[in-house]
Structures are given as C-alpha cells and as structure tokens.
Design an enzyme around this catalytic site. Structure first.
Site, PDB file in Angstrom:
ATOM      1  N   GLY A 301      82.626   2.257  85.226  1.00 48.88           N
ATOM      2  CA  GLY A 301      81.722   3.393  85.138  1.00 48.88           C
ATOM      3  C   GLY A 301      81.466   3.771  83.682  1.00 48.88           C
ATOM      4  O   GLY A 301      81.511   2.930  82.783  1.00 48.88           O
ATOM      5  N   SER A 302      81.308   5.083  83.455  1.00 52.33           N
ATOM      6  CA  SER A 302      80.787   5.558  82.160  1.00 52.33           C
ATOM      7  C   SER A 302      81.624   5.212  80.946  1.00 52.33           C
ATOM      8  O   SER A 302      81.119   5.297  79.828  1.00 52.33           O
ATOM      9  CB  SER A 302      80.600   7.071  82.218  1.00 52.33           C
ATOM     10  OG  SER A 302      79.807   7.397  83.333  1.00 52.33           O
ATOM     11  N   ILE A 303      82.907   4.877  81.121  1.00 46.03           N
ATOM     12  CA  ILE A 303      83.687   4.550  79.922  1.00 46.03           C
ATOM     13  C   ILE A 303      83.139   3.298  79.236  1.00 46.03           C
ATOM     14  O   ILE A 303      83.522   2.967  78.127  1.00 46.03           O
ATOM     15  CB  ILE A 303      85.207   4.390  80.221  1.00 46.03           C
ATOM     16  CG1 ILE A 303      85.443   3.486  81.423  1.00 46.03           C
ATOM     17  CG2 ILE A 303      85.852   5.729  80.454  1.00 46.03           C
ATOM     18  CD1 ILE A 303      86.920   3.262  81.733  1.00 46.03           C
ATOM     19  N   MET A 304      82.197   2.625  79.893  1.00 41.86           N
ATOM     20  CA  MET A 304      81.550   1.453  79.301  1.00 41.86           C
ATOM     21  C   MET A 304      80.443   1.845  78.323  1.00 41.86           C
ATOM     22  O   MET A 304      80.110   1.081  77.411  1.00 41.86           O
ATOM     23  CB  MET A 304      80.973   0.597  80.436  1.00 41.86           C
ATOM     24  CG  MET A 304      80.507  -0.773  80.024  1.00 41.86           C
ATOM     25  SD  MET A 304      81.840  -1.764  79.385  1.00 41.86           S
ATOM     26  CE  MET A 304      82.284  -2.701  80.804  1.00 41.86           C
TER      27      MET A 304
END
Lengths: 590, 89
Positions: A301-304
């Site tokens: 998810g968003s940690i990418m």
C-alpha cells in the site's frame, strides 16, 4: 588266616599272553596323527588365513569407538547477553532383551521417569534392540536412575537448548530439534557454525559396558562456535512489549516490527505476534510460527509512494513544490477507476501528495515513467528477490517483469498494490532515504565497522528532500501525527492496504508504517505492520502510528541518540516539583 | 666373544622392552589424568553456561521493567525533564 592269592603283576598279565594283530597299533597311531594334523591345520587357518577377521571380531568384544559429544555454540545478542545456551541432559534407553526387571524395579523406574507403569512395560516388552525410554532428563534425575544399576537400562549424553529470552526472541532464534540440529530461524541459518563436530574416542569396555580403560582419542571434538547477533536485547524487548500491547488494543490477527540501525544495516530488533515459547513447544500452531518480517509478503500500500516521488525528484521531473491536481478524487485508466480515500479540495504540491497520501497524485507522478524505469527502481530497492541473509524461508515478494505490466497495473503499483514485499524488504528500502540515497545490505550478526558496499539509489539532495517530505507526514496535516516522538524529528509513511484472499481484495486491512529518526541525521529505521486491526479504526495513522512512536522513542533513548528537536519544557514537570515541595513543607509544618 | 655380544644384545632388548612397558604405563596414567582434567573443564563450562542462564533469567528485561516500575516506582522521564549535554567540539 590263610592267604589264598594269585599274583597278577604286569608281567604276568594273561591278556598280554595273547598275540595282538599288528594293524591295531598302526591304526591308533595313524588316527592320532590325523587328529593332530587337523588341529595343526585348523590353527594355521585361524592364525594365518583368517587372522584379520578374527582379530577384528575379537577386538569388537572389548574395544569400542565412542562419540565425544560437542557442545552447540551459544547465541548472544550484540552486547554479549545469552540468547540460547545448551546444557547437558541425559536420555535413558533400554535393551529390552537384557532388561529383566522385577515389578518393583519397574515401578521405581516409572516413578523416576514420570511415566505410566503400563507404558514403560510396553516399551520394555518391545522386540527391538534399542528403545528410548525418555529423552532429555535433567542430570540429577539421570544420576539417580544410574544409581539403581538396573540391567539393560543405559544412558546417553545429549544437550538441550534453553532460550532465556523466551517469546521475545522466539522468531529470530528459531529452535533446535531433539537431535540438537537447527530447525528454524538463526538456529537453522547458522547451523553450520553453531553445531560442533563430535569427536571419537577408542575405549576398552568390559562385558557390562563399563569403560575399564580409556585409550587414545581418535579425533578430538570440535566445539560449536558462538554467534553474536546484531540484535539489541533491550530494543527487542521494547519492540516486543509495544507490539503485544498494540495487538491487544486493536484486537489484531497478527503483527510484526523490525528495527534497523541505518548507519550499519544491522537488524537491532525483529518481533512477530502471535509468538511462542521456544522452551516449551507443545501445541504450536502455524500462526505462531510464522515469521511475518521475513517469510510473509504483503501488498504494502501507501508505504510504497515515497519511492515514486523520490524517483520523480531524482530524474528532475518534478520539484517538491510542483503542483499536482488531484481534485477530481477519481481517475480512470483503461476500464478501471482509481480513487482517493479523502477528496482533496485544491491542487497539492508533491510534498503534500506524500503528506496526505494521495493515490491519484502518486499515479500522476508514476506516469512520468515507463514500466521498465519503474521496474528498475523496484529492482534496485531489492523488491521481488530475497535479501539472502541466510534466514530460512526468506520471501522475495512478487514483482512481475515490466513487459507484462498493463497501464492500470503500473498505476496501482505506484501506490503499493499489485506488488508484494516483505516487511524487512520495505524497511531496508527506506534506508535509501535514511542513508542519503544509499542502500546497504542488512546484517543479522554484529558487524565491526561500517559497511562499505553501499549502492546509490537516489542523490543526496533527493534523499534529503524526501526526508523533509516524510517528516511532514508526522506533522500537523499529515496522516500520522501520532507517530511523533518527543524530542526527535521523525519521518515516515503510513500504509493502509486491503488484503487479498484467493485473488480478490477483501474488506480487511494491513496497517503499516515505515519511518526513521532523527530526520537531521537518521540513526534508526523502524517498520511496523498490524494485520487486520479489528477494534474500531483500521487506519495506519491511528493503529500503527503510536506503536511506531513507542518503539522509536524507546530505541533512540536506549541508544542515547541526541535529540534534534527543541524540547518543549512541560508544565507537568514543574507542577510535580511544586507539589513535592508543597508536600515537603506540609510535612515540616506537621 | 660372540656369546658376550649376544648377551649384551639380549640385555638391551630386555631393557628396551621394560622401557616400553613403563612408558606405556606412564602414557596411560597421564592420559587418564588428562581425561579427568578435561572432564572437569567440561563440567565447569557446563556450570558456567547454567550460571549465565540463571543470570539472564534474573536480568530478563521483562523482570527488570516490572521491578523498576512496581517496586522502585520508576518511569521514563517526560521530555521537559531531560537535559541534553552537547559534546564539546
């Protein structure tokens, strides 16, 4: 008294008067000769022709080659504290054919072995030559059994592994089996170093198996080496207790956390929940054994997102202040539609895209690149291939070759869907921000000196700009204000990703946070992940933000890292001292 | 002359044989002693391991934390109470 006696002397023996046929003595002589010839031939055969075989047979009656057991090496943390120690135990075994015991003896033995009498009798009635009665007994109990001097009951020296850290260290260390071989974790990864090599010794034994004379050692044993891990026991404990509390609070299914020293790439802590007690492994479930840091991969998810922003910055496509319009709230690529979880009223800067974690903003950044360029970035960051730390079952995650990417997939990958990584891979990739753009290999063992084989991913300027952006995530207006740590500038990124089950997204979440501190000169990278938080909120900012903050704060304090944020003097402190003064005055006046 | 030479040889052989016997005996005795010492070293090693195990059980972080919080009433300092001493450059 009249003597009436016929003298029979040797010379007058009437039998001798008869002439004997000549063949009888000859025959006797020949028979005797043949007998002695046979004996001589037999002796020659045994002494000459068959000598070696018989010699070996004879020796095997009294001489034995016995093993000298080697102790398995200890495992310590980076400060030398014991994490795994082998202590000798005994196993009791029987030769059922020899074990002719009185019923009273059997009862006595069963009591000492803490076994059922019937069970013991069954084992003793076995047809085999060798039966273990009980393994891994304490030396004291074993000695008492040996003192009984029961026939056919023997003992064997073995080792049992103890893990004083228990549940806290369970997933890093793994465990050994009853044969003292590593089965999981470090015990398996470093089995070669840890396991010693038993030596051999020739001895002379009597009929009852007692050693009468120790002859020479054929091969001395090689003791197992000691392994010093990179793990910091204190930080590990901090991370474990923080994770345990968070799991309870959010009624989560599972969780994991990892702490990395960004200066050396050493892994300082690695915890998983649910966990197990390695000293008592009865009723273990697969869930407890799973190592979610290394062997599980998930859609991050968003940690990418920060990596895409970093790439865009690095290639000069945008600057942190470049405006990106994501006001539509949705975006159509092919037949699929991407949306943001919160509508953004006005256009945002690149920094705000990261701060507010906008999917659409990130996709717009990703559209500056071809699939090959993005794939190259992911590959450079180490996604899609195992880290090869030697840890058993390391997952490489899943990164498909760029050729097969459809435009929608490239878009979703930019915000961490359609690609899967392990938590340790993610944590390592964030080293690129924490180390001014350079990525180094991680280490499970304590390193002397700094690693030199770094690999540049971003320029120093890009990494610093990204750190400032990621710091804004924890500041007012960001998604993870609760990840703040008093006294330190902290940067990081939240991720709230839908889980996939059987190839479809389901309404269950993985909340994650990866961050570093202090922002001015990062010392630590901490990555945390909570699987299926189910008590109220599932947003990463509220679920894992505080967890990250607690681990980060404790670790920084334990390492004595100097604060880089101005400390706000708290009224609390002053009030407390005033109160104590007041109390003191009150006592004096009494 | 030849007889005397043989006698010397026999005497030497006997002496050497006795020497071998005594050397063998010595070697066995020394080996036994060596074994005993080795066993002692091993048992000391084992005891050391057990003591370390005991020490790490007493010094377990969970236990230390519990004692610090409950018996000694300790807690982490609030940020305002922390004074950072800058290293003089």
């Amino acid at each position: 008294m009249k003597k009436n006696q016929r003298a029979v002397t040797f010379n007058h023996n009437p039998l001798l008067k008869r002439e004997l046929p000549m063949w009888r003595p000859r025959f006797l002589l020949l028979a005797l000769l043949a007998g002695s010839m046979t004996l001589a031939g037999r002796a020659l055969y045994l002494q000459g022709v068959n000598n070696d075989f018989l010699q070996a047979k004879g020796e095997s009656r009294y001489a034995r080659t016995i093993e000298i057991p080697a102790t398995r090496g200890r495992i310590t943390d980076r400060h030398g504290d014991m994490l795994a120690v082998s202590t000798p135990v005994r196993s009791v075994w029987a030769m059922p054919a020899d074990a002719k015991l009185e019923p009273a003896q059997v009862r006595e033995l069963a009591r000492m072995l803490e076994m059922d009498v019937r069970e013991l009798n069954e084992k003793l009635a076995s047809q085999r030559d060798f039966v273990y009665l009980k393994r891994q007994l304490s030396p004291e109990v074993a000695q008492r059994i040996a003192d009984l001097e029961l026939p056919g009951i023997h003992q064997q020296r073995e080792f049992r592994r103890y893990y004083p850290g228990g549940e806290v260290m369970a997933h890093i260390l793994g465990f050994t089996n009853v044969e003292d071989r590593g089965q999981e974790g470090i015990e398996l990864a470093f089995d070669k170093q840890l396991a010693g090599e038993p030596g051999l010794r020739r001895v002379i034994k009597d009929r009852r198996g007692q050693i009468i004379e120790g002859a020479e050692a054929v091969r001395p044993p090689r003791e197992g080496e000691e392994v010093a891990l990179s793990i910091d026991g204190k930080i590990q404990y901090l991370a474990w207790s923080a994770l345990r509390d968070t799991m309870k609070e959010h009624k989560a299914k599972a969780g994991a956390a990892v702490v990395i020293d960004s200066r050396s790439g050493e892994i300082l802590a690695m915890v998983n929940a649910p966990t197990f007690n390695p000293n008592n492994r009865r009723n273990l479930t697969g869930e407890q054994l799973r190592n979610r840091v290394f062997t599980d991969s998930f859609e991050p998810g968003s940690i990418m997102k920060p990596f895409i922003a970093g790439l865009a910055l690095d290639r000069g496509k945008v600057r942190p202040t470049t405006m990106i319009d994501a006001t539509a709230g949705r975006m159509t690529i092919g037949t699929a539609t991407i949306s943001d979880s919160h509508r953004h009223a006005k256009p945002m800067t690149v920094a705000e895209v990261i701060q507010k974690s906008s999917n659409i903003g990130t996709v717009k950044l990703a559209q500056h690149f071809t699939p090959t360029e993005m794939w190259q970035l992911f590959d450079d960051l180490g996604f899609g291939k195992p880290l090869n730390l030697g840890f058993p079952g390391e997952s490489g995650g899943r990164l498909r070759p760029a050729k097969s990417w459809k435009p929608i997939e490239q878009a979703t990958m930019s915000y961490g869907h359609g690609i899967s990584v392990s938590l340790i891979q993610m944590a390592r990739a964030y080293l690129a921000f924490a180390r001014d753009g350079e990525l180094v290999p991680l280490s499970l063992t304590r390193l002397e000196g700094r690693p030199s084989n770094g690999r540049r991913i971003f320029s120093v300027e890009t990494a610093r700009a990204m750190r400032t952006m990621l710091e804004s995530v924890t500041q007012t207006g960001g998604t993870a204000t609760r990840a703040q740590v008093a006294g330190y500038r902290v940067g990081g990124k939240t991720g709230t990703a839908l889980k996939i089950e059987n190839g479809r997204y389901v309404k269950r979440y993985i909340a994650s946070f990866v961050g570093f501190a202090p922002v001015s000169n990062p010392r630590l990278v901490v990555a945390v992940m909570i699987d299926e938080p189910s008590a109220g909120s599932y947003y990463a900012g509220t679920v894992v933000g505080p967890l990250f903050s607690r681990i980060m704060e404790g670790s920084l304090r334990s390492l004595g890292v100097a604060p880089d944020a101005p400390l706000t003097p708290l009224h609390l402190a002053r009030r407390q001292s005033e109160e104590s003064e007041a109390a003191g005055v009150a006592q004096e006046s009494m | 002359m030849k007889m005397r030479f043989d006698a010397v040889l026999v005497a030497l052989t006997v002496a050497s044989a006795l020497g071998v016997v005594s050397a063998q005996h010595q070697a066995r005795k020394l080996y036994a002693e060596f074994e005993r010492e080795q066993a002692r070293a091993h048992s000391l090693e084992v005891e050391w391991g057990q003591l370390q195990l005991e020490q790490s059980t007493w010094a377990a972080h969970a236990r230390v934390e519990k004692l610090a919080r409950e018996r000694l009433g300790m807690r982490p300092p609030v940020p305002g109470q922390v004074l950072v001493v800058e290293p003089s450059s």
